[in-house]
Design a protein around this motif. Structure first.
Motif, PDB file in Angstrom:
ATOM      1  N   ALA A 217       0.913  -1.130  -0.092  1.00 46.19           N
ATOM      2  CA  ALA A 217       0.100  -0.064  -0.144  1.00 46.19           C
ATOM      3  C   ALA A 217       0.816   1.282   0.168  1.00 46.19           C
ATOM      4  O   ALA A 217       0.298   2.352  -0.209  1.00 46.19           O
ATOM      5  N   PHE A 218       2.248   1.091   0.456  1.00 46.99           N
ATOM      6  CA  PHE A 218       2.796   2.516   0.761  1.00 46.99           C
ATOM      7  C   PHE A 218       3.387   2.812  -0.802  1.00 46.99           C
ATOM      8  O   PHE A 218       3.810   1.767  -1.376  1.00 46.99           O
TER       9      PHE A 218
ATOM     10  N   ALA B 102       0.223   0.886  10.939  1.00 42.34           N
ATOM     11  CA  ALA B 102       1.186   0.623   9.624  1.00 42.34           C
ATOM     12  C   ALA B 102       0.588  -0.721   8.939  1.00 42.34           C
ATOM     13  O   ALA B 102       0.331  -0.640   7.791  1.00 42.34           O
ATOM     14  N   LEU B 104      -2.590  -1.687   9.230  1.00 45.62           N
ATOM     15  CA  LEU B 104      -3.962  -1.364   8.694  1.00 45.62           C
ATOM     16  C   LEU B 104      -3.498  -0.378   7.272  1.00 45.62           C
ATOM     17  O   LEU B 104      -4.331  -0.923   6.233  1.00 45.62           O
ATOM     18  N   ALA B 105      -2.542   0.310   7.292  1.00 44.92           N
ATOM     19  CA  ALA B 105      -2.297   0.734   5.933  1.00 44.92           C
ATOM     20  C   ALA B 105      -1.829  -0.108   4.821  1.00 44.92           C
ATOM     21  O   ALA B 105      -1.943   0.251   3.729  1.00 44.92           O
ATOM     22  N   ARG B 106      -1.601  -1.322   5.035  1.00 42.08           N
ATOM     23  CA  ARG B 106      -0.734  -2.269   4.228  1.00 42.08           C
ATOM     24  C   ARG B 106      -1.871  -3.037   3.676  1.00 42.08           C
ATOM     25  O   ARG B 106      -1.851  -4.240   3.058  1.00 42.08           O
ATOM     26  N   LEU B 107      -3.155  -2.960   4.425  1.00 39.41           N
ATOM     27  CA  LEU B 107      -4.230  -3.737   3.551  1.00 39.41           C
ATOM     28  C   LEU B 107      -4.833  -3.128   2.389  1.00 39.41           C
ATOM     29  O   LEU B 107      -4.587  -1.907   2.175  1.00 39.41           O
ATOM     30  N   ARG B 112      -9.369  -2.816   4.266  1.00 42.14           N
ATOM     31  CA  ARG B 112      -9.190  -2.103   5.475  1.00 42.14           C
ATOM     32  C   ARG B 112     -10.723  -1.300   5.729  1.00 42.14           C
ATOM     33  O   ARG B 112     -10.948  -0.998   6.688  1.00 42.14           O
ATOM     34  N   LYS B 149      -4.559 -11.052   7.584  1.00 38.60           N
ATOM     35  CA  LYS B 149      -3.421 -10.214   7.441  1.00 38.60           C
ATOM     36  C   LYS B 149      -2.901  -9.315   8.370  1.00 38.60           C
ATOM     37  O   LYS B 149      -1.512  -9.274   8.592  1.00 38.60           O
ATOM     38  N   LEU B 150      -3.907  -9.011   9.164  1.00 34.87           N
ATOM     39  CA  LEU B 150      -3.465  -8.219  10.438  1.00 34.87           C
ATOM     40  C   LEU B 150      -2.795  -9.003  11.415  1.00 34.87           C
ATOM     41  O   LEU B 150      -1.590  -8.521  11.949  1.00 34.87           O
TER      42      LEU B 150
END
Lengths: 471, 158
Positions: A217-218, B102, B104-107, B112, B149-150
């Motif tokens: 996502a980044f 972080a 959560l941001a990668r979902l 998300r 994933k979390l």
């Protein structure tokens, strides 16, 4: 553990929700002011701010305002729908973009463009790339011309129109601006995102982008180099090289300083931002510049963001939320709080010409001291310029829903006239975007896109215009 | 009541009800700052196209897509940049696992949205399905995969 995780999610979002201020008039006004000061892309164009502010007023004042409007018989807000809505039909509905307002020239302006647009001294030919692309930045290099952009590889029609769900970096090259070829697909295919700029320098071409590795996502900055425009290699570490205190954006690259200079900005949780500069001798190894003049102020919310950089006889000039100068790319000085939407360097005099949202033209010989001129060609959020001798062609655009306008100055930017050419009049339902423009002798090449003018107008096709200077 | 007044009243009623849900969905998906701006933008668009909006079966879902598309388009064009998920500042929040924001941001956006709205805001899977314009079963998949994933990212077991 699952229960604990769910409890943490509940606590986290409960606190998160307290930071989500409901839409209010004051907040919208604040956004508009910040955009004007920052001088960059507005997420909320003026018409949207006005309309949303009106909505917020309605919500806040409810029946009082409703009653007032009923009593006065004043229409709510002019809608611009010209045909009924569609459901699952292809995007044939035409919605005329809301009328935009142009900023009035300041009173000090004494010379203005001629009232009637003059005939274009350029004969145009349009080249359709035949690929879904959003334009991109053009540079003279490689086999002739190089465009750095993005290509849409996954479209979503779920809301009855084209929305690009996923794009990847892409580079096109051409020897004559007529026939374009995409190159470097193998290099770019593993990334999501796009390229923001490209420059020709001492060691060849350098393209910069803001990308994410597949599946992550980044987004972070990345740099590719090419000796000839055909073969592209990435040297930077996507995850570590171009990282600031928050999400980091690489905006512009130029040949200058020790070889190449990249400018951009980071955003620290939306509280403030810092300008970011990297330098490189060869485009392969990059050094982050650490300079206090590049920092915003978290205590005051001061914004420091660079959106472009040019190199002239007086050194480097970067612009964005402020103006910075540097003689070598390493030491930077914040010299002005003017917010420019574009800066160009006169090839004849080496002087800098800068343009603002409101159409002002400023000049400087050293990048430090800026003088307002009486000229007033156009007010635009984004301005691109190209020189042919003392002739300066300017392309500007203030909103994605607005068609770009072209202006010509024959006297180093002192006076201007608008170029009103049918080649840049889109058909109904479409709007053009201009990425960049370059003169090569008497040939002018403009990179851009032909997009759906509706909101959201994501259906863009890559286009180039080739202009022949007739004089 | 005139036609214009009726339109104004109907949109006002709609906006009052839709704004909190739209704001939360867009902010969970794209972070606070982008989400708030997208909410304002979507509501403005909805007002301007209220004639059309009234004919849609799911106006909140439609406006969510308008807001999402606006974010993608604006951030993708000028700098040709990909969508950024703006990380959330943890200051002032209750203690949570430091890696949670972080993670959560990668979902994915959908994961998300499902995780945040179900476990953070108590939405039903049907409500999220309406926003995304997908079947409830699809939301369940996003939710299960997002939670998995979390757990994997944070090193916790089910």
């Amino acid at each position: 553990m699952t229960t604990e995780l769910e409890a943490q999610l509940r606590d986290y979002f409960e606190a998160f929700d307290e930071t989500l201020t409901p839409i209010v008039v004051e907040e919208l006004a604040s956004h508009g002011e910040r955009s004007r000061i920052a001088g960059r892309t507005r997420l909320l164009p003026g018409w949207a701010v006005a309309a949303a502010a009106f909505v917020a007023v309605l919500i806040l004042t409810g029946g009082v305002l409703l009653l007032l409007r009923m009593n006065t018989g004043e229409p709510p807000v002019a809608t611009s729908i010209t045909t009924p809505p569609t459901t699952a039909a292809p995007p044939t509905t035409t919605i005329t973009p809301p009328a935009t307002t142009s900023t009035a020239p300041p009173e000090t302006t004494t010379t203005s463009p001629s009232a009637a647009p003059e005939p274009a001294p350029i004969t145009w030919q349009r080249i359709d790339w035949g690929v879904p692309s959003e334009g991109g930045n053009l540079v003279i290099g490689g086999p002739g011309y190089v465009v750095a952009s993005a290509i849409c590889r996954k479209a979503d029609w779920s809301i009855d129109r084209f929305v690009c769900e996923d794009s990847r970096p892409a580079v096109w090259v051409s020897s004559d601006a007529v026939t374009w070829e995409e190159v470097g697909q193998d290099t770019f295919v593993g990334y999501a995102g796009g390229l923001s700029d490209v420059a020709t320098g001492p060691d060849g071409l350098v393209a910069i982008g803001n990308v994410a590795r597949e599946g992550l996502a980044f987004t972070s900055g990345a740099v590719w180099t090419s000796p000839d425009g055909a073969e592209w290699t990435q040297f930077s570490d996507v995850d570590r090289t171009f990282v600031g205190a928050g999400p980091t954006i690489l905006e512009s690259v130029t040949a200058g300083g020790p070889g190449y200079v990249i400018v951009g900005w980071d955003n620290v949780y939306g509280e403030n931002s810092n300008a970011m500069v990297w330098t490189s001798e060869d485009g392969r190894t990059w050094t982050h510049v650490d300079d206090d003049d590049l920092l915003g102020d978290p205590d005051t919310g001061d914004i420091a963001e660079m959106y472009g950089v040019v190199s002239g006889d007086g050194g480097l000039v970067a612009w964005g939320s402020s103006v910075w100068v540097s003689s070598d790319g390493f030491d930077w000085e914040r010299v002005s709080e003017l917010a420019f939407s574009g800066v160009t360097v006169s090839p004849a005099t080496g002087s800098f010409l800068a343009f603002t949202h409101s159409g002002e033209v400023w000049t400087s010989t050293d990048g430090r001291t800026w003088n307002a001129t009486a000229a007033h060609p156009l007010g635009a959020a984004w301005v691109e310029a190209a020189w042919n001798g003392s002739n300066l062609l300017l392309a500007g655009q203030s909103d994605l829903a607005d068609n770009p306008t072209l202006w010509l100055s024959r006297d180093e930017g002192a006076t201007w006239s608008e170029l009103d050419d049918p080649a840049f009049e889109p058909p109904e339902g479409r709007v053009f975007r201009i990425g960049n423009l370059e003169f090569q002798g008497n040939t002018l090449v403009v990179s851009g896109a032909d997009c759906d003018s509706r909101i959201p107008e994501d259906d863009c096709q890559g286009v180039a215009w080739i202009g022949t200077w007739n004089e | 009541m005139s036609v214009e007044a009726t339109q104004t009243a109907s949109f006002t009623s709609f906006a009052r009800a839709a704004e909190p849900r739209l704001r939360r969905a867009l902010c969970v998906a794209f972070g606070r700052d982008l989400g708030l701006e997208a909410t304002a933008e979507a509501l403005a668009w909805g007002w301007e196209h209220w004639d059309r909006m009234q004919q849609t079966e799911n106006p909140i879902g439609y406006l969510y897509r308008v807001g999402r598309s606006r974010i993608r388009r604006e951030w993708a064009w000028r700098s040709r940049r990909a969508v950024l998920f703006d990380p959330v500042d943890q200051s002032g929040m209750p203690w949570v696992e430091p890696g949670l924001p972080a993670a959560l941001a990668r979902l994915s956006e959908q994961q998300r949205l499902a995780v945040g709205l179900v476990h953070g805001y108590g939405w039903t899977q049907q409500e999220i399905a309406d926003v995304l314009g997908v079947a409830p079963g699809t939301v369940k998949n996003h939710l299960d995969r997002g939670m998995e994933k979390l757990r994997s990212t944070l090193g916790v077991r089910a």
